[in-house]
Structure formats: structure tokens, C-alpha cells
Design a protein around this motif. Structure first.
Motif, PDB file in Angstrom:
ATOM      1  N   ARG A  34      11.888  20.818 -42.603  1.00  0.00           N
ATOM      2  CA  ARG A  34      11.928  21.471 -43.907  1.00  0.00           C
ATOM      3  C   ARG A  34      11.932  20.402 -44.990  1.00  0.00           C
ATOM      4  O   ARG A  34      12.538  19.341 -44.836  1.00  0.00           O
ATOM      5  CB  ARG A  34      13.169  22.354 -44.062  1.00  0.00           C
ATOM      6  N   LEU A  35      11.259  20.724 -46.085  1.00  0.00           N
ATOM      7  CA  LEU A  35      11.151  19.818 -47.215  1.00  0.00           C
ATOM      8  C   LEU A  35      11.228  20.659 -48.481  1.00  0.00           C
ATOM      9  O   LEU A  35      10.429  21.580 -48.655  1.00  0.00           O
ATOM     10  CB  LEU A  35       9.808  19.073 -47.152  1.00  0.00           C
ATOM     11  N   PRO A  36      12.172  20.369 -49.379  1.00  0.00           N
ATOM     12  CA  PRO A  36      12.258  21.185 -50.596  1.00  0.00           C
ATOM     13  C   PRO A  36      11.129  20.863 -51.572  1.00  0.00           C
ATOM     14  O   PRO A  36      10.564  19.770 -51.544  1.00  0.00           O
ATOM     15  CB  PRO A  36      13.615  20.791 -51.184  1.00  0.00           C
ATOM     16  N   VAL A  37      10.812  21.805 -52.412  1.00  0.00           N
ATOM     17  CA  VAL A  37       9.780  21.599 -53.429  1.00  0.00           C
ATOM     18  C   VAL A  37      10.192  20.501 -54.399  1.00  0.00           C
ATOM     19  O   VAL A  37       9.358  19.895 -55.059  1.00  0.00           O
ATOM     20  CB  VAL A  37       9.458  22.926 -54.161  1.00  0.00           C
ATOM     21  N   THR A  38      11.467  20.201 -54.460  1.00  0.00           N
ATOM     22  CA  THR A  38      11.983  19.158 -55.339  1.00  0.00           C
ATOM     23  C   THR A  38      11.892  17.764 -54.716  1.00  0.00           C
ATOM     24  O   THR A  38      12.289  16.780 -55.356  1.00  0.00           O
ATOM     25  CB  THR A  38      13.450  19.442 -55.701  1.00  0.00           C
ATOM     26  N   ALA A  39      11.372  17.663 -53.500  1.00  0.00           N
ATOM     27  CA  ALA A  39      11.221  16.347 -52.858  1.00  0.00           C
ATOM     28  C   ALA A  39      10.327  15.468 -53.729  1.00  0.00           C
ATOM     29  O   ALA A  39       9.408  15.948 -54.390  1.00  0.00           O
ATOM     30  CB  ALA A  39      10.614  16.495 -51.472  1.00  0.00           C
ATOM     31  N   THR A  40      10.604  14.176 -53.714  1.00  0.00           N
ATOM     32  CA  THR A  40       9.778  13.239 -54.470  1.00  0.00           C
ATOM     33  C   THR A  40       8.514  12.930 -53.680  1.00  0.00           C
ATOM     34  O   THR A  40       8.444  13.150 -52.468  1.00  0.00           O
ATOM     35  CB  THR A  40      10.531  11.926 -54.722  1.00  0.00           C
ATOM     36  N   VAL A 102       9.564  28.652 -46.095  1.00  0.00           N
ATOM     37  CA  VAL A 102      10.077  28.133 -47.367  1.00  0.00           C
ATOM     38  C   VAL A 102      10.869  29.247 -48.053  1.00  0.00           C
ATOM     39  O   VAL A 102      10.371  30.367 -48.183  1.00  0.00           O
ATOM     40  CB  VAL A 102       8.911  27.665 -48.265  1.00  0.00           C
ATOM     41  N   PRO A 103      12.095  28.955 -48.501  1.00  0.00           N
ATOM     42  CA  PRO A 103      12.856  29.978 -49.223  1.00  0.00           C
ATOM     43  C   PRO A 103      12.073  30.499 -50.432  1.00  0.00           C
ATOM     44  O   PRO A 103      11.354  29.743 -51.094  1.00  0.00           O
ATOM     45  CB  PRO A 103      14.125  29.238 -49.662  1.00  0.00           C
ATOM     46  N   PRO A 104      12.210  31.781 -50.734  1.00  0.00           N
ATOM     47  CA  PRO A 104      11.431  32.387 -51.827  1.00  0.00           C
ATOM     48  C   PRO A 104      11.513  31.641 -53.159  1.00  0.00           C
ATOM     49  O   PRO A 104      10.502  31.492 -53.839  1.00  0.00           O
ATOM     50  CB  PRO A 104      12.022  33.796 -51.947  1.00  0.00           C
ATOM     51  N   GLU A 105      12.686  31.150 -53.544  1.00  0.00           N
ATOM     52  CA  GLU A 105      12.835  30.462 -54.823  1.00  0.00           C
ATOM     53  C   GLU A 105      12.027  29.173 -54.854  1.00  0.00           C
ATOM     54  O   GLU A 105      11.481  28.797 -55.894  1.00  0.00           O
ATOM     55  CB  GLU A 105      14.313  30.161 -55.111  1.00  0.00           C
ATOM     56  N   LEU A 106      11.959  28.481 -53.719  1.00  0.00           N
ATOM     57  CA  LEU A 106      11.188  27.235 -53.653  1.00  0.00           C
ATOM     58  C   LEU A 106       9.690  27.526 -53.618  1.00  0.00           C
ATOM     59  O   LEU A 106       8.898  26.800 -54.216  1.00  0.00           O
ATOM     60  CB  LEU A 106      11.620  26.407 -52.448  1.00  0.00           C
ATOM     61  N   ALA A 107       9.311  28.591 -52.918  1.00  0.00           N
ATOM     62  CA  ALA A 107       7.900  28.997 -52.922  1.00  0.00           C
ATOM     63  C   ALA A 107       7.476  29.363 -54.343  1.00  0.00           C
ATOM     64  O   ALA A 107       6.388  28.984 -54.791  1.00  0.00           O
ATOM     65  CB  ALA A 107       7.684  30.175 -51.970  1.00  0.00           C
ATOM     66  N   LEU A 108       8.319  30.072 -55.058  1.00  0.00           N
ATOM     67  CA  LEU A 108       8.005  30.463 -56.430  1.00  0.00           C
ATOM     68  C   LEU A 108       7.783  29.230 -57.312  1.00  0.00           C
ATOM     69  O   LEU A 108       6.863  29.217 -58.134  1.00  0.00           O
ATOM     70  CB  LEU A 108       9.124  31.329 -57.011  1.00  0.00           C
TER      71      LEU A 108
END
Length: 153
Positions: A34-40, A102-108
């Protein structure tokens, strides 16, 4: 006389390391990755190499501390936009989206960023929404973000 009409079409799942994280059909992908959308970009580049076996040069245009933004997608689509403008044809992204891992908030957040680039270039588009098959937008898991998501489509 019959007229013809041309359009430049593409699909976009960039950056693939985010949109396809944990994808079971990618042989080199760890299903638990998993990798968050906030990853650099500094985090995305080595993960992309490890999980996908690809070196993504687009990350190299940016500071390793930079994060996914509309500017990323504007740079990603720049050559297509230039070619379409030179030929006088519209742009259309016939498939784009984020995997259901991907969690919905991160997909958004991803949909917001790509939406801004589509708007900047005047792209037509159709999100890939294969219900209950990895990329569903109408699945119940997306209920909490659906109103905002619809504004980004």
C-alpha cells in the motif's frame, strides 16, 4: 461527401504504483503493498521499480519531496496535448481510475488531481468503473465520497 473525425485517445493509470497497488494480476506486485496518495515522488520511484519493475522517468522531473498534484498530470499529458493541438483534434481519456484497495478518501484525492489536468487541457474522459471488479465507482465502499467524486468525473 462523408466527413471523418479524429480524436486522440489514451488510458491513464499514472502513477501505476498508486493506482494499481496490491493488484493481484501484476506478478511482481506484493498484494499487501500500500502507498498513500500523499507519498513523495522519492518514495514512489523506488516502489515503482520494486513492485512493477519499471523506472518512471516522470518522477525524476520533480523534487524527491514533491507529491502527486495536478501539475504531475499536466506534465504527463503535455506531449499529447501539444500533438492534439498541432493536429486540431480533441483529446479523450477513455479509461482511468484507482484500484479498490485504495481507501475512498485517497482515491478521491487522485481523481481531484487528474480532473484538474483534464479540465486544463479540455480532455473528454470516461472513468473505468468495472463494478465489483477492482475499479468500481458505484460500489458501496465509495458512498462516503461519491458526491465529490461525481464532480471530478
Amino acid at each position: 461527401m462523408k466527413k471523418s473525425f479524429s480524436v486522440y485517445n489514451c488510458h491513464c493509470y499514472a502513477p501505476l504504483i498508486f493506482t494499481h497497488q496490491g493488484a493481484s494480476w501484476i506478478p511482481t506486485m506484493d498484494p499487501d503493498f500500500r502507498l498513500p496518495v500523499t507519498a513523495t515522488y522519492g518514495e514512489m520511484a523506488p516502489a515503482s521499480l520494486k513492485m512493477l519493475g519499471e523506472r518512471t522517468t516522470l518522477f525524476e522531473r520533480w523534487s524527491p519531496k514533491a507529491r502527486l498534484s495536478p501539475a504531475y498530470f499536466e506534465a504527463f499529458f503535455a506531449s499529447a496535448a501539444k500533438a492534439a493541438e498541432a493536429q486540431g483534434v480533441p483529446l479523450y481519456c477513455g479509461e482511468y481510475g484507482v484500484i479498490d484497495r485504495v481507501p475512498p478518501e485517497l482515491a478521491l484525492a487522485w481523481y481531484r488531481a487528474i480532473h484538474e489536468a483534464f479540465e486544463a487541457y479540455g480532455f473528454g474522459r470516461a472513468a473505468w468503473s468495472y463494478r465489483q471488479m477492482d475499479f468500481g465507482l458505484s460500489d458501496p465502499r465509495m458512498d462516503s465520497v461519491r458526491p465529490e467524486l461525481i464532480r471530478c468525473l
